[in-house]
Write an enzyme that holds these catalytic residues in place. Structure first.
Site, short mmCIF file in Angstrom:
data_model
loop_
_atom_site.label_atom_id
_atom_site.label_comp_id
_atom_site.label_asym_id
_atom_site.label_seq_id
_atom_site.Cartn_x
_atom_site.Cartn_y
_atom_site.Cartn_z
N GLU A 47 46.81 64.13 30.77
CA GLU A 47 47.51 64.71 29.60
C GLU A 47 48.87 64.02 29.46
OE1 GLU A 47 49.30 68.53 30.55
OE2 GLU A 47 49.03 69.25 28.50
N ASN A 111 49.44 68.25 21.09
CA ASN A 111 49.21 67.69 22.42
C ASN A 111 47.76 67.19 22.40
OD1 ASN A 111 48.74 67.24 25.13
ND2 ASN A 111 49.88 69.03 25.81
N LYS A 128 45.03 70.00 21.75
CA LYS A 128 45.03 71.11 22.72
C LYS A 128 45.10 72.47 22.03
CE LYS A 128 47.60 72.40 26.96
NZ LYS A 128 48.67 71.93 27.87
N GLU A 147 55.97 73.87 25.79
CA GLU A 147 54.84 73.41 24.96
C GLU A 147 54.69 74.25 23.69
OE1 GLU A 147 51.05 71.93 26.41
OE2 GLU A 147 51.73 72.45 28.42
N CYS A 173 44.56 70.32 30.06
CA CYS A 173 45.35 71.09 31.02
C CYS A 173 45.09 72.59 31.00
CB CYS A 173 46.84 70.78 30.85
SG CYS A 173 47.74 71.32 32.32
N ASN A 198 49.02 68.23 33.52
CA ASN A 198 50.34 68.17 34.15
C ASN A 198 50.61 69.59 34.63
OD1 ASN A 198 52.41 65.67 33.24
ND2 ASN A 198 50.68 65.96 31.86
N1 CDV Z 1 50.47 71.38 30.93
C1 CDV Z 1 49.94 72.61 31.17
O1 CDV Z 1 49.18 73.13 30.36
N2 CDV Z 1 50.32 73.19 32.32
C2 CDV Z 1 49.90 74.53 32.68
C3 CDV Z 1 50.95 75.20 33.55
C4 CDV Z 1 52.10 75.65 32.74
C5 CDV Z 1 50.41 76.44 34.24
C6 CDV Z 1 48.58 74.53 33.42
O2 CDV Z 1 47.73 75.36 33.08
O3 CDV Z 1 48.40 73.77 34.38
#
Ligand code: CDV
Length: 321
Positions: A47, A111, A128, A147, A173, A198
């Site tokens: 990501e 994203n 996303k 975000e 993510c 991330n």
């Molecule tokens: N980049 C993300 O979506 N990170 C989230 C963190 C904030 C928990 C994740 O679900 O990994």
């Protein structure tokens, strides 16, 4: 005749604020070549793979935020990655911050992850859906997770594509923590789901989860793979970035829920696995034969309701059922 595709999880180590796009693209190309030399036909990048994870900072100036976004893909700085991938005949998925202007002149910030075929063509653009964190500056946190302030959720939801000899979907993510992500993709026939992440190991709203970051990462992706009979490739941006530790543990998971390849460092690293897409049928046509066993008439609450609503009465009898 099996439908086996060799897939690389191309984990990235940290990208610092001062690193240029050109530096990062050079690293992506090095990972791509490494993956190709080991037989990979599809390379999965993380990501927001072109910059540092900028939602960790509160910026007041929109121009400062927009500097992290791509206005075209490929653009002048990413074109060398597309050229090299095409030359090698390797496909890839890549996460980045997308700034686009619609036909009404409205600017959107997403994203985004793209899927690129071996001939260099963009097969799909996924934006996303589940945006974690917060909208406003929260100075009590050791670092921000903005975000929800910097992106809008993808309006198109989850979709699948016929590519790489199978049916491929993407998620990003935080999407990986939601069972709905995999089920919607599974219902759209996905045999392979590509996920970049991330994930800061420190979770400020509940630090008791920090020690479980790796466990939860595998738990959600393995469950998604098994319950939908599909392959999952989860790829991290990892290591200490701007002093914040990001989870590594990139992994390739079979439809059985078993991990078949996993990174061992928290830096730039490639792991490759032979993924037989026909293995999906072992689960999709038995225990998780959706058409035979699902009971959608009992799942209406999932789409009609957002938050949880516990019953007011004590028992179903008191509630008149
Ligand atoms: N980049 C993300 O979506 N990170 C989230 C963190 C904030 C928990 C994740 O679900 O990994």
């Amino acid at each position: 005749m099996t439908r086996t595709i060799s897939i690389a999880a191309a984990q990235l180590g940290p990208i610092e604020l001062e690193h240029s796009r050109a530096d990062v693209v050079e690293r992506l190309i090095a990972l791509l070549r490494d993956a190709h030399s080991r037989g990979a036909e599809l390379v999965v990048f993380p990501e927001l793979a072109l910059t540092t994870f900028f939602p960790r900072w509160w910026f007041e100036d929109q121009a400062e935020i927009d500097a992290f976004f791509e206005t075209s893909m490929p653009g002048p700085e990413t074109q060398p990655l597309f050229d090299e991938a095409k030359r090698l005949g390797v496909g890839f998925s890549l996460g980045y911050a997308e700034l686009s202007v619609d036909s009404a002149g409205t600017t959107h910030r997403y994203n985004t992850t793209i899927l690129v075929e071996r001939d260099g063509s963009i097969v799909d653009t996924y934006r996303k859906v589940h945006l974690p964190g917060h909208e406003e500056h929260e100075p009590w946190r050791p670092f921000q997770h903005l975000e929800r302030g910097y992106f809008e959720p993808g309006p198109e939801g989850f979709h699948t594509n016929r590519a790489f000899g199978g049916v491929v979907g993407m998620a990003t993510c935080n999407d990986r923590r939601w069972s709905e992500t995999y089920r919607v993709l599974g219902l759209k026939g996905a045999e392979l789901v590509l996920i970049g992440y991330n994930t800061p190991i420190h979770y400020a709203p509940d630090p008791s989860q920090d020690a479980l970051a790796g466990f939860h990462n595998n738990l959600v992706m393995a469950a998604g793979a098994y319950q939908n009979g599909l392959w999952v490739v989860g790829v991290a941006k990892a290591g200490f970035e701007a002093g914040v530790e990001l989870l590594a543990e990139s992994q390739i998971i079979a439809p059985s829920g078993e991990v078949v390849a996993k990174t061992v460092t928290n830096g730039d690293e490639v792991v490759v696995a032979e993924c037989d897409l026909d293995l999906c049928a072992n689960y999709k046509e038995t225990l998780f034969d959706f058409d035979r066993y699902r009971m959608p008439q009992h799942y209406e609450t999932i789409t009609s309701q957002r938050g949880a609503a516990a019953p007011i009465g004590r028992s179903t009898k008191e509630q008149g059922r």
